[in-house]
Design a protein around this motif. Structure first.
Motif, PDB file in Angstrom:
ATOM      1  N   ASP B  45      -9.287  40.127  -1.045  1.00 53.67           N
ATOM      2  CA  ASP B  45      -7.917  39.928  -0.577  1.00 53.67           C
ATOM      3  C   ASP B  45      -7.340  41.196   0.054  1.00 53.67           C
ATOM      4  O   ASP B  45      -6.629  41.126   1.050  1.00 53.67           O
ATOM      5  N   VAL B  46      -7.625  42.349  -0.552  1.00 53.63           N
ATOM      6  CA  VAL B  46      -6.956  43.573  -0.062  1.00 53.63           C
ATOM      7  C   VAL B  46      -7.765  44.343   0.988  1.00 53.63           C
ATOM      8  O   VAL B  46      -7.185  45.004   1.844  1.00 53.63           O
ATOM      9  N   LEU B  47      -9.099  44.242   0.933  1.00 54.73           N
ATOM     10  CA  LEU B  47      -9.907  45.059   1.858  1.00 54.73           C
ATOM     11  C   LEU B  47      -9.613  44.828   3.345  1.00 54.73           C
ATOM     12  O   LEU B  47      -9.585  45.799   4.107  1.00 54.73           O
ATOM     13  N   PRO B  48      -9.385  43.579   3.791  1.00 52.34           N
ATOM     14  CA  PRO B  48      -9.123  43.419   5.231  1.00 52.34           C
ATOM     15  C   PRO B  48      -7.986  44.314   5.723  1.00 52.34           C
ATOM     16  O   PRO B  48      -8.077  44.898   6.794  1.00 52.34           O
ATOM     17  N   TYR B  49      -6.930  44.455   4.910  1.00 53.77           N
ATOM     18  CA  TYR B  49      -5.802  45.288   5.338  1.00 53.77           C
ATOM     19  C   TYR B  49      -6.190  46.761   5.380  1.00 53.77           C
ATOM     20  O   TYR B  49      -5.747  47.501   6.259  1.00 53.77           O
ATOM     21  N   THR B  50      -7.002  47.184   4.406  1.00 55.68           N
ATOM     22  CA  THR B  50      -7.380  48.600   4.387  1.00 55.68           C
ATOM     23  C   THR B  50      -8.350  48.921   5.528  1.00 55.68           C
ATOM     24  O   THR B  50      -8.252  49.967   6.144  1.00 55.68           O
ATOM     25  N   ILE B  51      -9.266  47.984   5.811  1.00 57.38           N
ATOM     26  CA  ILE B  51     -10.298  48.297   6.802  1.00 57.38           C
ATOM     27  C   ILE B  51      -9.723  48.411   8.202  1.00 57.38           C
ATOM     28  O   ILE B  51     -10.141  49.256   8.983  1.00 57.38           O
ATOM     29  N   ILE B  52      -8.771  47.538   8.550  1.00 62.90           N
ATOM     30  CA  ILE B  52      -8.195  47.624   9.895  1.00 62.90           C
ATOM     31  C   ILE B  52      -7.527  49.003  10.063  1.00 62.90           C
ATOM     32  O   ILE B  52      -7.677  49.651  11.101  1.00 62.90           O
ATOM     33  N   GLY B  53      -6.840  49.437   9.013  1.00 59.93           N
ATOM     34  CA  GLY B  53      -6.242  50.777   9.049  1.00 59.93           C
ATOM     35  C   GLY B  53      -7.311  51.837   9.255  1.00 59.93           C
ATOM     36  O   GLY B  53      -7.163  52.749  10.072  1.00 59.93           O
ATOM     37  N   MET B  54      -8.426  51.692   8.540  1.00 61.92           N
ATOM     38  CA  MET B  54      -9.533  52.647   8.671  1.00 61.92           C
ATOM     39  C   MET B  54     -10.120  52.606  10.080  1.00 61.92           C
ATOM     40  O   MET B  54     -10.454  53.641  10.655  1.00 61.92           O
ATOM     41  N   LEU B  55     -10.232  51.406  10.660  1.00 59.71           N
ATOM     42  CA  LEU B  55     -10.811  51.286  12.009  1.00 59.71           C
ATOM     43  C   LEU B  55      -9.916  51.945  13.066  1.00 59.71           C
ATOM     44  O   LEU B  55     -10.411  52.547  14.015  1.00 59.71           O
ATOM     45  N   VAL B  56      -8.596  51.835  12.871  1.00 59.42           N
ATOM     46  CA  VAL B  56      -7.689  52.502  13.813  1.00 59.42           C
ATOM     47  C   VAL B  56      -7.940  54.010  13.770  1.00 59.42           C
ATOM     48  O   VAL B  56      -8.093  54.660  14.806  1.00 59.42           O
ATOM     49  N   VAL B  57      -8.029  54.559  12.552  1.00 57.69           N
ATOM     50  CA  VAL B  57      -8.299  55.998  12.410  1.00 57.69           C
ATOM     51  C   VAL B  57      -9.674  56.333  12.998  1.00 57.69           C
ATOM     52  O   VAL B  57      -9.838  57.343  13.687  1.00 57.69           O
ATOM     53  N   TYR B  58     -10.645  55.455  12.764  1.00 53.45           N
ATOM     54  CA  TYR B  58     -11.999  55.686  13.278  1.00 53.45           C
ATOM     55  C   TYR B  58     -12.001  55.807  14.807  1.00 53.45           C
ATOM     56  O   TYR B  58     -12.653  56.679  15.373  1.00 53.45           O
ATOM     57  N   CYS B  59     -11.228  54.949  15.471  1.00 46.53           N
ATOM     58  CA  CYS B  59     -11.150  55.005  16.939  1.00 46.53           C
ATOM     59  C   CYS B  59     -10.523  56.311  17.415  1.00 46.53           C
ATOM     60  O   CYS B  59     -10.773  56.752  18.530  1.00 46.53           O
ATOM     61  N   LEU B  60      -9.691  56.906  16.562  1.00 45.54           N
ATOM     62  CA  LEU B  60      -8.959  58.110  16.971  1.00 45.54           C
ATOM     63  C   LEU B  60      -9.579  59.369  16.378  1.00 45.54           C
ATOM     64  O   LEU B  60      -8.989  60.438  16.409  1.00 45.54           O
ATOM     65  N   LYS B  61     -10.813  59.239  15.854  1.00 43.73           N
ATOM     66  CA  LYS B  61     -11.403  60.348  15.103  1.00 43.73           C
ATOM     67  C   LYS B  61     -11.615  61.610  15.933  1.00 43.73           C
ATOM     68  O   LYS B  61     -11.655  62.706  15.396  1.00 43.73           O
ATOM     69  N   ASP B  62     -11.749  61.467  17.250  1.00 45.16           N
ATOM     70  CA  ASP B  62     -12.072  62.637  18.070  1.00 45.16           C
ATOM     71  C   ASP B  62     -10.855  63.309  18.706  1.00 45.16           C
ATOM     72  O   ASP B  62     -11.012  64.257  19.461  1.00 45.16           O
TER      73      ASP B  62
END
Lengths: 232, 108
Positions: B45-62
């Motif tokens: 239930d909770v992971l989808p919300y956390t992962i999208i947040g993580m993916l946004v950061v991942y795209c901006l990692k550089d």
């Protein structure tokens, strides 16, 4: 047949951002493989069977440094560990999917996952086939992009720098949609904060696995408060 | 790079296998016909919300705030995407305008 047509029609508009992203990134991959002298067949093979963008780029780097099968396998597990989270997230969503379930599972990329997190199946459309066609269309875009890149790689040169931002934009839009739909914002905040903290500590190339561990620890430790506010 | 087709088959075959493993493992561990443990259900239930947040950061990692252009193209584009999306609620419009803006900004 009519049902399938309706499901494709409903799925298509949702996949347009991914169409542009995958054609650009896929062709970048095809061009890279071509420039390293790896035959087009293997570009096709990878895009059909691996179908994980970042890992496919990593394979080119791995092949450039030497032939190490065990190293490549371990690297794959690490780069793709985030898929475990996608799988756990969709355990319930993907139950009762029948014979297409294996395909849905094997085609779950970052982008397909994000899309399926946020789309609502229109009334009158079979949910199962709606998910299936979103997954299949994205897969086709990726394969098309990479093969196209492999073929035209050496011939055409145009400046596509920055086009990959469509995928960043897609994740941002999905983040905002989720934020608005959710009553409880703790999980979203945990995800962003964990990733930012781990990015600062571990650097740009090694922070995903630490982030996943930190996310898992955080949501486990504050399970009480999160559940009290509701998880949907 | 000079590799034989057998070597390339083994290499890409193993990477495919590894990728498949990461995708199917959760579904093998928690099959449909068995009751999913409460804790795993909570995670799903909770992971989808956390992962999208993580993916946004991942795209901006550089991005870098200390070197020109100080991540300004990213910040401005994302701000525009957010405002546009909250206002018009049109996914394609937000992504299209935001990406176009970004592509222009990094060329200035």
């Amino acid at each position: 047949m009519k049902n399938h047509k309706a499901a494709i029609k409903a799925a298509l508009p949702h996949t347009i951002p991914i169409l542009s992203g995958y054609i650009v990134l896929g062709s970048a991959y095809g061009i890279l493989m071509n420039s390293k002298g790896i035959p087009l067949f293997w570009t096709l093979f990878s895009s059909v069977l691996i179908y994980a963008g970042s890992m496919q780029f990593v394979t080119v780097a791995l092949l450039a440094t030497g032939f190490d099968l065990i190293g490549a396998f371990m690297m794959t597990l690490m780069v793709n560990a985030r898929h475990l989270f996608y799988g756990i997230s969709f355990l319930q969503k993907y139950s009762n999917m029948g014979p297409i379930k294996p395909y849905l599972i094997l085609s779950l990329t970052d982008e397909t996952f994000s899309l399926l997190c946020s789309v609502k199946t229109p009334t009158g459309i079979s949910e199962k086939w709606f998910y299936f066609y979103i997954s299949l269309l994205n897969h086709i875009y990726w394969i098309t992009g990479s093969v196209l890149g492999g073929i035209i790689g050496g011939l055409l040169r145009f400046d596509t720098h920055g086009l990959e931002f469509v995928l960043t934009a897609l994740f941002v839009v999905i983040f905002i949609s989720q934020w608005k739909a959710a009553k409880n914002h703790i999980p979203a905040i945990v995800g962003v904060l964990s990733a930012v903290v781990c990015r600062l500590i571990f650097g740009a190339s090694d922070f995903i696995i630490p982030s996943m561990i930190l996310i898992l620890l955080s949501v486990t430790l504050i399970r009480g408060p999160i559940e009290r506010r509701g998880t949907k | 790079m000079n590799y034989t087709n057998t070597q390339l088959f083994l290499f890409f075959g193993l990477v495919s296998l590894g990728t498949v493993l990461t995708r199917v493992l959760p579904f093998i561990l928690f099959p449909e016909n068995k009751k999913i443990p409460k804790y795993i259900k909570y995670l799903s239930d909770v992971l989808p919300y956390t992962i999208i947040g993580m993916l946004v950061v991942y795209c901006l990692k550089d991005i870098s705030f200390t070197v020109a252009p100080y991540a300004l193209p990213e910040i401005i584009s994302i701000a525009v995407i957010a405002v546009l999306h909250l206002w018009k609620k049109n996914t394609l419009l937000s992504i299209g305008i935001g990406s176009l803006l970004y592509i222009i900004l990094i060329r200035l």
